[in-house]
Motif scaffolding. Structure first.
Motif, mmCIF file in Angstrom:
data_model
loop_
_atom_site.group_PDB
_atom_site.id
_atom_site.type_symbol
_atom_site.label_atom_id
_atom_site.label_comp_id
_atom_site.label_asym_id
_atom_site.label_seq_id
_atom_site.Cartn_x
_atom_site.Cartn_y
_atom_site.Cartn_z
ATOM 1 N N VAL A 152 0.656 -1.352 0.339
ATOM 2 C CA VAL A 152 0.144 0.267 0.306
ATOM 3 C C VAL A 152 0.934 0.929 -0.002
ATOM 4 O O VAL A 152 1.422 1.257 0.855
ATOM 5 C CB VAL A 152 -1.267 -0.127 0.855
ATOM 6 N N LEU A 153 0.680 2.080 -0.800
ATOM 7 C CA LEU A 153 1.377 3.275 -1.072
ATOM 8 C C LEU A 153 1.211 4.297 0.297
ATOM 9 O O LEU A 153 0.211 4.378 0.496
ATOM 10 C CB LEU A 153 0.752 4.297 -2.319
ATOM 11 N N ASP A 154 2.525 5.773 0.688
ATOM 12 C CA ASP A 154 1.569 6.301 1.981
ATOM 13 C C ASP A 154 1.884 7.271 1.332
ATOM 14 O O ASP A 154 1.509 7.625 -0.095
ATOM 15 C CB ASP A 154 2.810 5.975 2.809
ATOM 16 N N GLN A 155 1.608 8.891 1.682
ATOM 17 C CA GLN A 155 0.782 9.379 1.608
ATOM 18 C C GLN A 155 2.535 10.289 0.674
ATOM 19 O O GLN A 155 1.296 10.990 -0.732
ATOM 20 C CB GLN A 155 0.757 10.570 2.429
ATOM 21 N N ASN A 156 3.163 10.130 1.035
ATOM 22 C CA ASN A 156 4.174 10.735 0.103
ATOM 23 C C ASN A 156 4.199 10.131 -1.007
ATOM 24 O O ASN A 156 4.720 11.052 -1.951
ATOM 25 C CB ASN A 156 5.466 10.918 1.257
ATOM 26 N N GLU A 157 3.798 9.277 -0.609
ATOM 27 C CA GLU A 157 4.826 8.287 -2.712
ATOM 28 C C GLU A 157 3.258 8.288 -3.452
ATOM 29 O O GLU A 157 3.482 8.719 -4.450
ATOM 30 C CB GLU A 157 4.487 6.841 -2.273
ATOM 31 N N ILE A 158 1.994 8.857 -3.246
ATOM 32 C CA ILE A 158 0.718 9.234 -4.238
ATOM 33 C C ILE A 158 1.295 10.626 -4.122
ATOM 34 O O ILE A 158 1.094 10.768 -5.440
ATOM 35 C CB ILE A 158 -0.458 8.991 -2.974
ATOM 36 N N ASP A 159 1.538 11.759 -3.477
ATOM 37 C CA ASP A 159 2.006 12.917 -3.957
ATOM 38 C C ASP A 159 3.109 13.183 -4.734
ATOM 39 O O ASP A 159 2.514 13.889 -5.452
ATOM 40 C CB ASP A 159 2.336 13.792 -2.369
ATOM 41 N N SER A 160 3.606 11.882 -4.161
ATOM 42 C CA SER A 160 4.838 12.178 -5.750
ATOM 43 C C SER A 160 4.177 11.849 -6.616
ATOM 44 O O SER A 160 4.735 11.572 -8.165
ATOM 45 C CB SER A 160 6.192 11.384 -5.047
ATOM 46 N N LEU A 161 3.137 10.962 -6.769
ATOM 47 C CA LEU A 161 3.027 9.782 -8.662
ATOM 48 C C LEU A 161 2.534 11.134 -8.463
ATOM 49 O O LEU A 161 2.011 11.375 -10.391
ATOM 50 C CB LEU A 161 2.137 9.114 -7.728
ATOM 51 N N LEU A 162 1.649 11.503 -8.202
ATOM 52 C CA LEU A 162 0.495 13.223 -8.922
ATOM 53 C C LEU A 162 1.787 14.496 -9.790
ATOM 54 O O LEU A 162 0.951 15.363 -9.713
ATOM 55 C CB LEU A 162 -0.670 12.959 -7.729
ATOM 56 N N GLY A 163 2.456 14.074 -8.389
ATOM 57 C CA GLY A 163 3.336 15.868 -8.766
ATOM 58 C C GLY A 163 2.885 16.883 -7.834
ATOM 59 O O GLY A 163 3.468 18.112 -8.281
ATOM 60 N N PHE A 164 2.383 16.918 -6.810
ATOM 61 C CA PHE A 164 2.028 17.620 -5.615
ATOM 62 C C PHE A 164 3.225 17.317 -4.781
ATOM 63 O O PHE A 164 2.294 17.337 -3.402
ATOM 64 C CB PHE A 164 0.386 17.404 -5.329
ATOM 65 N N ASP A 165 3.929 17.041 -4.629
ATOM 66 C CA ASP A 165 5.103 17.149 -3.858
ATOM 67 C C ASP A 165 5.812 17.925 -3.030
ATOM 68 O O ASP A 165 6.558 17.808 -1.639
ATOM 69 C CB ASP A 165 6.128 15.580 -3.558
#
Length: 383
Positions: free
Chosen positions: A57-70
């Motif tokens: 399961v992806l954590d929130q930081n990895e999700i933000d990095s994937l979406l480009g909103f890190d």
């Protein structure tokens, strides 16, 4: 104890078979096993592994990095899905001289608006960016005033946007409002004639300073055309066209607002080469020292001139049939001029004669004039 455990295992196996319908199929057993793993807390991983996808399961930081909103966009670059969404935005060429021009304009505006309002005004330049004209019109926060002005020397238009905060602040200051208090905003009503007139006066001051800012680079006269409150009526270019957006901030103690100037690239095209300079007077690919040296060496170069007495056209058959003693007749007389050529280029012309014991040509004119006269005569004879 062992007998009881064996009985329990047999009973559990019988219960599994009963739940599976009694057929004991391998697929049903696998599905039942997956269900038991899900009940035990491993359902997400089991389903993911069954579909061939890793079960982490992806954590929130990895999700933000994937979406480009890190949040790592301090340099203006975007990544991930955010970059894919904005891939349609075109990166237009940067115009370095625009920064210098509007830095000069900011200093001039600070002085002019102080004299105009008799108040302490600070003008600052936020940024200069490239946008699409249609996207900019859709992003203007309403209510606002949009001034359309014309650049006479460039034969095109520009746009100036004054937001509501600056409008009410200017009106409040010019009509004697108290200092140190925020301007009162009345939403839901159109701007009055008095407000529009006062804003037009401010726009004329800003455009005069803008003319002065452009004057060292290219003198231009900006004239006020019309004032609009609906962005649809302030369209001066096609929506997909590129434009340069300059954002200025005007602060008056506790009051102030934003002023934006927009130039379509088509408006700036006449001075595009000048705006590409990094400093005033920059020359692209030119070296005056080298040009002077090259000109000096060219004037002192030696060239070989050939005197052409006359020319005639003959067929190859006639030339092959020539014999010793035959005469080739030309149309020149002793008083006609001969042409001096450098290679194949006619240079000079004049009559032939003698100077001492040498044959000489007296230079009378350039050969181009002779060639043009012969062409004119040939055309007249053909007519």
């Amino acid at each position: 104890m062992a007998d009881d455990e064996e009985i329990d295992e047999e009973a559990m196996a019988a219960e599994w078979e009963a739940m599976a319908g009694g057929d004991g199929g391998g697929d049903d057993q696998d599905a039942m096993a997956a269900e038991w793993e899900a009940m035990a807390g491993g359902g997400d991983e089991g389903e993911a592994e069954e579909e061939g996808v890793p079960g982490r399961v992806l954590d929130q930081n990895e999700i933000d990095s994937l979406l480009g909103f890190d949040g790592d966009m301090a340099d203006g670059e975007t990544t991930g899905i955010h970059a894919l969404i904005n891939s349609a935005l075109v990166s237009y060429e940067r115009l370095p001289m625009m920064d210098i021009i509007f830095d000069r304009m900011v200093r001039m505006m600070s002085t002019s608006l102080r004299n105009f309002t008799s108040d302490n005004i600070e003008v600052s330049l936020d940024n200069i960016t490239s946008v699409r004209f249609g996207d900019y019109l859709n992003s203007i926060p309403l209510p606002a005033m949009l001034a359309v002005f014309r650049a006479e020397e460039w034969d095109n238009y520009g746009l100036m946007t004054i937001d509501s905060s600056l409008i009410y602040s200017i009106v409040d200051v010019l009509l004697g409002g108290r200092r140190g208090t925020a301007a009162m905003r009345i939403e839901g009503r159109p701007y009055t004639t008095i407000e529009q007139t006062l804003v037009e006066r401010m726009i004329s001051v800003v455009m005069k300073d803008m003319c002065g800012a452009f004057e060292p680079l290219s003198p231009v006269n900006f004239t006020f055309d019309r004032l609009e409150t609906n962005p649809r009526f302030a369209t001066i270019a096609r929506p997909p066209n590129a434009a340069v957006l300059i954002k200025l901030r005007v602060d008056m103690e506790d009051r102030g607002g934003r002023l934006e100037v927009l130039f379509p690239y088509s408006t700036l095209e006449p001075i595009r080469e000048l705006l590409l300079q990094r400093f005033m007077g920059e020359k692209f690919g030119r070296d005056s020292i080298w040009e002077t040296h090259l000109a000096t060496e060219l004037w002192s170069a030696d060239v070989e001139l050939t005197a052409i007495m006359d020319e005639t056209t003959m067929s190859l058959k006639d030339i092959m049939n020539l014999e010793v003693g035959q005469t080739i007749t030309f149309n020149k007389t002793p008083t006609d001029e001969v042409v001096l050529k450098c290679g194949e280029i006619p240079m000079l012309s004049g009559p032939i004669g003698r100077s001492g014991n040498k044959v000489a040509v007296q230079i009378r004119r350039k050969a181009e004039r002779l060639i043009e006269n012969e062409e004119d005569q040939a055309m007249a004879g053909a007519g």
